[in-house]
Design an enzyme around this catalytic site. Structure first.
Site, PDB file in Angstrom:
ATOM      1  N   SER A 298      -5.778  -2.355   4.221  1.00  0.00           N
ATOM      2  CA  SER A 298      -6.814  -3.392   4.182  1.00  0.00           C
ATOM      3  C   SER A 298      -6.135  -4.693   3.796  1.00  0.00           C
ATOM      4  O   SER A 298      -5.063  -4.685   3.154  1.00  0.00           O
ATOM      5  CB  SER A 298      -7.858  -3.025   3.117  1.00  0.00           C
TER       6      SER A 298
ATOM      7  N   TYR B  61     -10.927  -0.083  -5.303  1.00  0.00           N
ATOM      8  CA  TYR B  61     -10.585  -0.177  -3.880  1.00  0.00           C
ATOM      9  C   TYR B  61      -9.299  -0.993  -3.676  1.00  0.00           C
ATOM     10  O   TYR B  61      -8.382  -0.563  -2.970  1.00  0.00           O
ATOM     11  CB  TYR B  61     -11.750  -0.829  -3.124  1.00  0.00           C
TER      12      TYR B  61
ATOM     13  N   LYS C  19      -5.644   0.283  -2.125  1.00  0.00           N
ATOM     14  CA  LYS C  19      -4.981  -0.272  -0.938  1.00  0.00           C
ATOM     15  C   LYS C  19      -3.624  -0.884  -1.296  1.00  0.00           C
ATOM     16  O   LYS C  19      -2.682  -0.837  -0.499  1.00  0.00           O
ATOM     17  CB  LYS C  19      -5.891  -1.291  -0.248  1.00  0.00           C
TER      18      LYS C  19
END
Ligand code: NAD
Length: 279
Positions: free
Chosen positions: A164, A177, A181
């Site tokens: 991402s 999150y 990533k």
């Protein structure tokens, strides 16, 4: 290949991935779904992994089969070691081997830091980071067992990690999150360094804002979309096919010398768009 897909698109004249066997995790929704279909369109046989939603997975299988290649759905939670090794073992039994592993499955459990529970933190790390470790490890074992098959591909195998833009852009309210990533970036680079001597290519794709269920609230009203587009110099929200096309190319021998790279597919989101008029 003679067939065209159920979406009416023409088949590729020279399928990029003819004869290759691919597994895509989280392939019954969003980016994974488009990627599984895109790899099938490019000539690969495809395993459609899902954790919930068998009907949606079977729909993806049927669409892939319409290209004249093989596909089947396999239920497995990518954060569970045994389920991942069983999934790859079954693929080797059914398809003979694996050439392309797309570690795509991912999720969000958002909260400000002081409200974030241990369960929210752990779930995101388990799926987004540990899941990619397990998928990469099981694929690499089979790649090394089999070795290169020159008529299929110049490399022994390809691992593509779905990262991402948040592997480099900090994201308040999403520390689990963004950390997962950021971890994927170093997982990818370290595995690329370790596996390159085995002729295994490990790379990542880092999407920006792609229209999928994971981020519906960011684009499903005109106001939200306008707000989002302030972050996207190319001035459109991405589609899952934008990612699928890049994954198919990256998995092919056209990209045979690309090792350990993250391809940002983000309409320029990582270009610090706020500095276009300020700074
Ligand atoms: P999505 O919610 O549509 O798809 C995620 C898929 O992962 C679903 O099929 C879900 O069932 C599956 N999944 C979740 N937990 C799983 C588990 N334990 N085991 C197996 N599968 C599991 O979202 P998406 O946008 O298609 O996301 C796909 C990937 O792309 C994710 O890794 C996400 O972080 C990444 N990504 C998406 C965007 C975006 O804008 N949509 C941007 C950057 C990165």
């Amino acid at each position: 290949m003679e067939t065209s897909g159920s979406d009416g698109r023409q088949p590729l004249a020279h399928p990029l991935l003819k004869g290759q066997k691919a597994l895509v995790t989280g392939a019954n929704s969003g980016i994974g779904k488009a990627t599984a279909i895109g790899l099938g369109r490019a000539g690969a046989d495809v395993v459609v992994n899902y954790v919930a939603g068998r009907d949606a997975a079977e729909d993806v299988v049927r669409e892939i089969e319409s290209f004249g290649v093989r596909a089947y759905a396999h239920e497995a939670d990518v954060s569970q070691e045994k389920q991942v090794s069983d999934m790859v073992d079954r693929m080797v039994q059914k398809f003979g081997t694996i050439d392309v592993m797309v570690a795509n499955a991912g999720l969000q459990r958002d909260a400000p830091l002081t409200d974030m529970t241990m369960a929210q933190w752990q779930k995101v790390l388990d799926v987004n980071l540990t899941g990619q470790f397990l998928c990469a490890r099981e694929a690499a074992k089979e790649f090394m067992r089999r070795g290169v098959v020159p008529e299929v591909s110049r490399s022994v195998g390809k691992i593509i990690c779905m990262s991402s833009v948040h592997q480099i852009i900090p994201w308040a309210g999403h520390v689990n999150y963004a950390s997962s990533k950021g971890g994927v970036q170093m997982l990818m680079a370290t595995l690329a360094q370790e596996l390159a001597p085995h002729r295994i290519r490990v790379n990542a794709v880092a999407p920006g804002a792609i229209r999928t269920p994971i981020n519906r609230s960011a684009w499903d009203t005109p106001e939200a979309e306008a707000d989002l587009l302030r972050l996207v110099p190319y001035d459109r929200v991405g589609d899952p096919d934008d990612i699928a096309n890049v994954v198919a190319a990256l998995a092919s021998d056209l990209f045979d010398y690309v090792v350990g790279t993250t391809l940002y597919v983000d309409g320029g989101m990582t270009l610090f768009p706020g500095f276009a008029t300020g700074g």
